[in-house]
Write an enzyme that holds these catalytic residues in place. Structure first.
Site, mmCIF file in Angstrom:
data_model
loop_
_atom_site.group_PDB
_atom_site.id
_atom_site.type_symbol
_atom_site.label_atom_id
_atom_site.label_comp_id
_atom_site.label_asym_id
_atom_site.label_seq_id
_atom_site.Cartn_x
_atom_site.Cartn_y
_atom_site.Cartn_z
ATOM 1 N N HIS A 474 -96.474 20.578 6.237
ATOM 2 C CA HIS A 474 -96.322 21.404 5.040
ATOM 3 C C HIS A 474 -96.652 20.694 3.731
ATOM 4 C CE1 HIS A 474 -95.226 24.848 2.821
ATOM 5 N NE2 HIS A 474 -94.296 25.314 3.625
ATOM 6 N N TYR A 590 -84.190 33.294 -0.735
ATOM 7 C CA TYR A 590 -85.449 32.664 -1.155
ATOM 8 C C TYR A 590 -86.611 33.488 -0.607
ATOM 9 C CZ TYR A 590 -88.872 28.789 -1.659
ATOM 10 O OH TYR A 590 -89.947 28.003 -2.007
ATOM 11 N N THR A 603 -96.072 27.062 -5.236
ATOM 12 C CA THR A 603 -95.171 28.186 -4.998
ATOM 13 C C THR A 603 -94.085 28.267 -6.063
ATOM 14 O OG1 THR A 603 -93.718 26.856 -3.585
ATOM 15 C CG2 THR A 603 -95.511 28.085 -2.502
#
Length: 773
Positions: A474, A590, A603
């Site tokens: 990630h 979230y 993001t």
């Protein structure tokens, strides 16, 4: 069989008559073709660098400006330098070395080039100013204001022609820093439904004190960074959220992407790998040449940042004591393949070209046929990448910094990507849909904890029965970037590349193709103990993960649109209702939103548990009228859309608070407010997987020919992770994860609540039942 074919350029033997050289012409030919390939790639990158650097101008535009400028000045008998050479002649002997015609040409080139650069500078800054306006987001669905129409014309005018992937990078605006006061207001509003009056009054006092005292000082430093750096968030986000984490990245950070759900192009593992690897390498070639089209919003007018594509291939996360680093190679001509505990280095280029699918299948078949045993410690070696980071960092320094271990580790870390030829079978089974999909998800997310190299930018996993998927790290990029690659692969595989009737890749095998190289290891017993320890940690983590996938086919975005409500807002409100029914309470939620409208944006968080969504959920739990429920639903949906717009346009809450917290730590200041805010857990973490390249798929007639989405592990020990993908008009796939060790969560129970909440909310609109499948 899979040992490397060692092509030697020349051999020599000593004879009584002297030294006899024997040149290997095939080896010399391969060296020549390899060098030619490298130089072509360098030239393409150089050319693309120029094209991107002068965008929205172009080199042909320079020629037009020069010819036009010089012709006009010559026709009007004007000095193209506007007296510059005359002034220089007073100090430098220019006229002694240049004739009048030469001075005219040189002067015209200099002034014309300056004019061209000035025009580019003006166009680029005009475009940057235009892209800083986000009023287009507030147009009613299906309608466009006059102001937005004029704005779109101007954006098109200043956007240039035929942009490449990175053309807009220098024209994108910088992420703005919100005002401290605005962030405090939005934060307090977001936590109001989660706190009773006493807790809220206390938090409000902390926020007001921060806003008045410490906040302005921290904000000054953050503003200073925003003026200096391309993005005031992204580098800190990558370092502190990802690279400084010392826990396992498996489950906690890495995520997965799935294959088709209902389509099985071939049952041959090697053939599926052949087509997939070839398609991935075709994508890399397009990426190297910057031929991938930029991603746009709003009718292909608003470009998104493309910076995250730069490290997709040839990239690996390298463990460190306090922080990991991302290692990226400019070029890699091989992949690494894992099968039954052995690692193989496979070159994907030969004869100066990319191997064809059948030739790659040939290499995979050689690996599958290899019956050799793993070296001691090799079988579970990748468990080091699945466990804690510090033991892996220590082991890497101690046991993998020299000799054959270093060479083999380099082959993995410098590979374009890693392929796992998995020895298990995974597939959606209509006779056993729940268990088959849950097993499939867990296999992609963590496998056996030693059969995925979790540090790699991504792993292609091909199962024994031909099903496949991805596992991605990630830190280097977010899921939509990997999703874009995966869409390309799935669209290429069964349709463009295809398979022969017997299930093999189309084409012929190569008669002289050198075989894969078996990587060699010398792993001492002490290192094997570290590997086993990491494997124990990773196995405990993997066993605790409860995955559940729901292919929800009752209805999709087609019917949701008839409700005149955003599909994403509909699903997010559904998740709020399902969570309250599951746990009897609301929680901090979230939802990931992108900020790629700005340069190097990644993001932002949409806090989708709002006062409006909570009011709707309470109404659903009480015996309110249908009209009252619909009214509250629409208010909640509009609030969600507003929150999403704020997040996308740099006015979110959490990235600002995160950066303020880091500045406070650098200054040695303690903030009770920031400390408490950043310690609050996200017990419901959600994300939508977008279908970005709709043109690649015929979703109307064949919605099954698209990825069934992907998922990730739970963020909180007592929470849920939910990923969803809207496939076509009639299908929504949910990927749910939680931890078995928590008495509060159950992924299957939560899945049942989601399905019921979806149906209950749609029922409020009383649509024609014949439209509902």
């Amino acid at each position: 069989m899979a040992e490397a074919h060692q092509a030697v350029a020349f051999q020599f033997t000593v004879t009584p008559d002297g030294i006899d050289l024997q040149l290997c012409h095939e080896a010399l030919r391969q060296i020549y073709l390899s060098g030619l390939h490298s130089w072509k790639k360098r030239f393409i990158r150089f050319k693309n660098g120029i094209m991107t650097g002068v965008y929205p101008g172009s080199p042909p535009g320079l020629v037009v400006v020069l010819v036009g400028y010089m012709s006009s000045t010559k026709y009007a008998q004007l000095d193209p330098t506007l007296g510059l050479f005359t002034k220089l002649g007073a100090h430098l002997p220019v006229s002694k070395y240049m004739s009048d015609d030469s001075q005219h040409v040189v002067g015209g080139v200099l002034v014309g080039t300056g004019l061209w650069v000035t025009v580019i500078f003006i166009m680029r800054n005009a475009l940057k100013s235009l892209l800083s306006w986000h009023g287009w987001m507030y147009n009613p669905h299906g309608r466009m204001s006059i102001r937005t129409s004029i704005w779109m014309v101007l954006v098109r005018l200043f956007s240039g022609r035929k942009p490449m992937l990175y053309s807009f990078q220098s024209a994108l605006p910088r992420l703005p820093v919100p005002a401290v006061k605005d962030t405090m207001t939005r934060y307090l509003e977001s936590v109001r439904p989660l706190m009773d009056d006493e807790k809220y009054t206390r938090m409000e006092g902390l926020a007001k004190d921060f806003e008045k005292n410490l906040g302005p000082r921290l904000q000054w430093y953050l503003k200073l960074k925003s003026w200096w750096a391309s993005n005031y968030v992204s580098d800190w986000w990558e370092e502190y959220i990802y690279l400084r984490g010392r826990g396992p990245i498996m489950v906690n950070s890495n995520y997965y992407a799935m294959d088709f759900l209902y389509v099985f192009p071939t049952h041959l593992q090697a053939a599926r790998a052949g087509n997939a690897i070839h398609a991935i390498m075709l994508y890399r070639r397009k990426l190297d040449r910057a031929q991938i089209k930029p991603i746009y919003l709003l009718e292909n007018r608003v470009p998104l940042c493309s910076a995250q594509w730069e490290r997709m291939f040839n990239t690996s996360r390298v463990p460190g004591q306090e922080s990991d680093t991302i290692q990226h190679e400019a070029e890699s001509k091989h992949i690494t393949v894992f099968h039954r505990g052995r690692y193989f280095k496979v070159y994907v280029f030969y004869d100066g070209r990319l191997l064809l699918p059948r030739e790659i299948e040939q290499q995979m078949e050689r690996i599958l046929a290899d019956k050799s045993d793993p070296h001691p410690g090799e079988h579970t070696l990748a468990a080091l990448t699945a466990g804690e980071r510090v033991p892996w960092a220590n082991a890497r320094t101690e046991y993998f910094s020299r000799g054959k271990n270093k060479q083999s580790l380099d082959a993995i870390e410098k590979a374009a990507f890693v392929v796992t030829l998995d020895d298990t079978e995974q597939r959606y089974d209509t006779a056993n849909p729940v268990e088959s999909l849950d097993s499939y998800a867990k296999s992609l997310l963590h496998g056996k904890c030693y059969d995925r190299w979790f540090d790699k930018s991504f792993n292609l996993i091909v199962f024994k029965n031909g099903t496949m998927g991805l596992n991605a790290e990630h830190a280097w990029a977010d899921a939509p970037i990997v999703g874009h690659l995966w869409e390309h692969v799935l669209s290429m595989d069964p349709v463009n590349l295809g398979y022969a009737e017997d299930g093999h890749c189309k084409g012929k095998m190569h008669p002289n193709l050198p075989g894969p190289q078996r990587l060699q290891w010398d792993i001492p017993e002490e290192c094997q103990n570290v590997i086993n320890s990491s494997l124990n940690v990773a196995t405990a983590l993997a066993d605790d993960v409860d995955c559940h996938i729901i292919p929800f086919s009752d209805f999709g975005k087609g019917l949701i649109k008839k409700c005149r409500i955003s599909p994403d807002a509909f699903i997010q409100i559904t998740l709020q209702l399902a969570h309250f029914r599951d746990k009897g309470k609301f929680c901090l939620t979230y939802e990931a939103s992108m900020t790629r409208l700005f340069r190097e944006g990644r993001t932002e968080t949409v806090r989708s548990c709002t006062q409006e969504s909570c009011a709707f959920v309470r109404a659903m739990m009480r015996d309110e009228t249908r009209e009252e429920k619909l009214k509250l639903l629409k208010e909640a949906a509009e609030k969600h859309q507003s929150m999403y717009r704020l997040a996308m346009t740099g006015k979110g809450i959490d990235r600002h608070l995160f950066c303020l917290y880091l500045v406070s730590k650098y200054l040695g200041e303690e903030s009770p407010f920031l400390k408490e805010v950043l310690s609050q857990p996200w017990r419901l973490s959600t994300s939508q997987t977008p279908v970005q390249q709709v043109a690649l798929f015929d979703l109307k007639n064949h919605p099954e020919y698209v990825s069934s989405g992907g998922g990730f592990g739970p963020v909180a020990d007592d929470g849920y992770g939910v990923s969803y993908i809207i496939v076509g008009e009639d299908l929504i796939n949910f990927h749910i994860s939680s931890k078995r060790s928590s008495p509060e969560t159950d992924s299957h129970r939560f899945g049942t609540k989601i399905k019921q909440a979806m149906r209950d909310i749609l029922e409020l609109f009383q649509l024609d039942k014949k439209n509902v499948k």
